[in-house]
Scaffold this active site. Structure first.
Site, short mmCIF file in Angstrom:
data_model
loop_
_atom_site.label_atom_id
_atom_site.label_comp_id
_atom_site.label_asym_id
_atom_site.label_seq_id
_atom_site.Cartn_x
_atom_site.Cartn_y
_atom_site.Cartn_z
N GLU A 187 10.24 2.10 10.34
CA GLU A 187 11.22 3.12 10.03
C GLU A 187 10.49 4.44 10.22
O GLU A 187 9.71 4.85 9.36
CB GLU A 187 11.64 2.93 8.55
N LYS A 196 0.85 -1.19 0.00
CA LYS A 196 0.00 0.00 0.00
C LYS A 196 0.89 1.24 0.00
O LYS A 196 1.50 1.58 1.00
CB LYS A 196 -0.91 0.05 1.23
N GLU A 213 9.58 16.33 14.87
CA GLU A 213 9.90 16.26 13.44
C GLU A 213 8.96 17.19 12.66
O GLU A 213 7.74 17.07 12.75
CB GLU A 213 9.73 14.82 12.94
N CYS A 273 13.31 11.59 6.28
CA CYS A 273 13.44 11.18 7.69
C CYS A 273 14.84 11.50 8.15
O CYS A 273 15.11 11.62 9.34
CB CYS A 273 13.27 9.70 7.90
#
Ligand code: UN1
Length: 489
Positions: A247, A172, A379, A281
């Protein structure tokens, strides 16, 4: 263009007749109508993967590899066209889009090569005439859920090692960038992947991703994305004892020591913070600078960053493309407000801009940032970098480690002692010396510590660990009952 689901080797329409639009983030033009998977479609995808698993896992790995080698060559032939499409779909500048496609090519060749390795171990037994070894078995039906920031590299990071290991897959992709996954799947189809081995379902994470995570036939889930979703997947998948690899985010520090080569450090910070519009990231989002050089560093960083050109990534003169969508744009703008309210000073940028109708945000530099501010801990996933001061290396490392994440990290220093201390003490899965926080290569482990993940690593031989189970085998050819731990002198 209309894009369908890929289930059991067929391109099929959404059984619920639902679809969503894929938008170019630079121009807001609609580039595709994407079929949305219903619960029933996800179920058929998983069922067809289950049906295909036996024959695929029984195919010798070097034979599986032939399909991957063919796919790698096809990716290579289409590199320029795919890179162009990637920029149109995701927004990153063409040069970086080429890197994204190259990363997929590299991973496909690398995983194909593993078809003639997939090493296990042999070791002596404590007993005579007994042989000990380990071998790798596929896990079964595996669900892959991928993000939009590396629209072809990250799907390839997951698909290729999972396939070479003999798993059957349900992928997906992120709803912002499904077309790159669709192209990748088409390539694998053309390369001869048997039907049902790789199935593709599009739709919202909460619905389609959720249906994958909750399906009892899925034995493992590999996810790259936000910490919040990662925690949810881990707890849901944990209820069925599924293997999970995560992750998640980063808040990656660059330490710049007073003995650093400043030009090099500034190049690295600009590339790390504003490359991919900060949407990695691994992006450099905190720069911890030795106080002695902080004013000079700041001045030069601001001067250089001012020169970056924003615009459509297809224009080769553009340095920084759009952000992916309006909610990301709003999130970034909100973080800038938060930073100002927390008392940080805006040295550059801070605003939404409109060189084109799409979602653009100025490269933004905050100074006077304290480690406990939200902009220094959370983040942002946009072109925003915070400068923090530190009096010495210990303090810099302490600040570097003061966040919840631990993906990438970097130190600029000409002193080998400082470099090795940073390698030893920084809590991160990746540490760069005299290079920025981005630029991971596919044949080395990629992943992070603390809330960045759950201990798994993608890439390298660790990618094979992610997608295999170890079987330990004892062969006793003595012809008599031998008892381990007991029949020993
Ligand atoms: C990511 O941001 O999710 O090292 C992956 C890098 C790239 C991969 C980034 N090779 O920045």
């Amino acid at each position: 263009m209309e894009y369908k689901l890929f289930i059991n080797g067929e391109w099929v329409e959404s059984s619920a007749g639902e679809s969503f639009d894929d938008i170019n983030p630079a121009t807001l033009e609609k580039i595709g109508k994407i079929h949305k998977a219903s619960d029933e479609d996800v179920k058929s995808a998983v069922d067809s993967a289950e049906d295909a698993f036996d024959s695929w896992s029984g195919t010798p790995a070097p034979q599986r590899a032939k399909i991957l080698f063919r796919a790698a060559r096809m990716l290579e032939e289409r590199k320029e066209e795919l890179s162009h499409l990637l920029t149109v779909e995701m927004g990153k500048v063409l040069k970086e889009a080429r890197g994204d496609v190259q990363e997929a090519i590299d991973m496909t060749y690398y995983a194909a090569g593993e078809g003639r390795r997939l090493f296990g171990e042999t070791t002596p037994s404590e007993l005579p005439e007994k042989f000990c070894m380990t071998l790798r078995r596929p896990i079964g039906v595996v669900g892959l859920i991928t993000p939009w920031n590396f629209p072809i590299a990250i799907p390839a990071w997951k698909i290729m090692p999972a396939l070479i290991a003999g798993n059957a897959l349900v992928l997906k992709p992120a709803s912002d960038t499904p077309i790159m996954s669709i192209e990748l799947v088409k390539i694998l189809e053309k390369a001869g992947l048997p039907k049902g081995v790789l199935n593709l379902v599009m739709g919202e994470g909460s619905k389609v991703g959720g249906a994958i995570v909750h399906n009892k036939k899925i034995r493992a889930v590999s996810f790259t994305g936000s910490l919040e979703t990662g925690k949810w997947i881990m707890s849901e998948a944990g209820k069925d004892m599924k293997k999970v690899s995560l992750e998640l985010g980063g808040k990656n520090p660059v330490i710049v020591m007073d003995d650093a080569n400043l030009d090099l450090a500034i190049d690295g910070v600009i590339w790390g913070a504003f490359g991919t519009t900060g949407q990695r990231c691994t992006a450099a989002s905190r720069v911890i600078v030795h106080e002695k050089i902080l004013p000079a560093f700041q001045k030069r960083l601001v001067e250089r960053t001012k020169k970056l050109r924003l615009g459509n990534g297809l224009d080769e003169a553009v340095d920084v493309g759009p952000v992916i969508n309006s909610s990301q744009l709003q999130k970034i703008a909100k973080y800038v407000e938060t930073g100002k309210n927390e008392g940080a000073k805006l040295a550059l940028g801070g605003k939404t801009v409109k060189p084109l109708p799409g979602y653009f945000f100025e490269p933004t530099i905050f100074t006077g940032v304290a480690p406990d501010m939200r902009i220094a801990r959370e983040e942002i996933f946009g072109p925003v970098v915070s400068l923090l001061g530190a009096g010495n290396l210990d303090e810099a490392i302490h600040i570097a480690n003061s966040v919840e994440y631990g993906l990438s990290s970097s130190i600029y220093t000409e002193n080998i002692k400082n470099a090795f201390k940073a390698i030893e003490k920084i809590e991160a899965g990746i540490t760069y010396i005299n290079a920025s926080t981005i630029g991971a290569e596919i044949h080395l482990p990629f992943g992070g510590v603390k809330s960045t993940g759950n201990g798994t690593r993608e890439g390298g031989t660790t990618a094979i660990d992610e997608f295999t189970e170890i079987k330990t085998v004892y062969v006793d050819y003595s012809g008599k009952l031998q008892k381990a731990q007991i029949d020993i002198e």
